[in-house]
Scaffold this motif. Structure first.
Motif: not given
Length: 124
Positions: A10-36
């Motif tokens: 169990a300790g080995a499995v926990i040590a191999l998990l990413p060191a990123v807390p739960q809910g710390s993912g990346t989700s981005l809304r990207l927008t491009l606008a061409h005014p004019g």
């Protein structure tokens, strides 16, 4: 001894998990606008990382670029030659980068100038 072996595994499995807390993912809304432009043109996609996904056509590459820049959307120009034609484009990003809220907005003279400064992140 079974409890010791279970604890070690169990300790080995926990040590191999990413060191990123739960809910710390990346989700981005990207927008491009061409005014004019008539009619006003715009596009929006979602970019997710860890694992790469969403509606971005090159999600894996865009995530790699963001990882390499520490989550910065803009960087110095990459050296490509762009025309001096003025066709403004506004790039926006909103969401979470590794769990932290982020907002980005920048206006560029044209698509080429934008891609020179933002790489693949806004290439959609």
């Amino acid at each position: 001894m079974p409890n010791l072996a279970t604890g070690v595994i169990a300790g080995a499995v926990i040590a191999l998990l990413p060191a990123v807390p739960q809910g710390s993912g990346t989700s981005l809304r990207l927008t491009l606008a061409h005014p004019g432009r008539q009619p006003p043109a715009g596009r929006t996609v979602t970019l997710r990382c860890d694992p790469p996904g969403g509606g971005h056509p090159e999600a894996a590459r865009a995530c790699a670029e963001l990882n390499g820049s520490g989550g910065e959307f803009a960087h110095p120009p990459d050296g490509r030659m762009c025309t001096a034609v003025r066709a403004p484009v506004v790039a926006r990003a909103e969401g979470r980068w590794r769990g932290e809220p982020v907002r980005f907005r920048a206006e560029y003279d044209n698509d080429c100038a934008m891609r020179s400064r933002t790489g693949t992140v806004f290439a959609f």
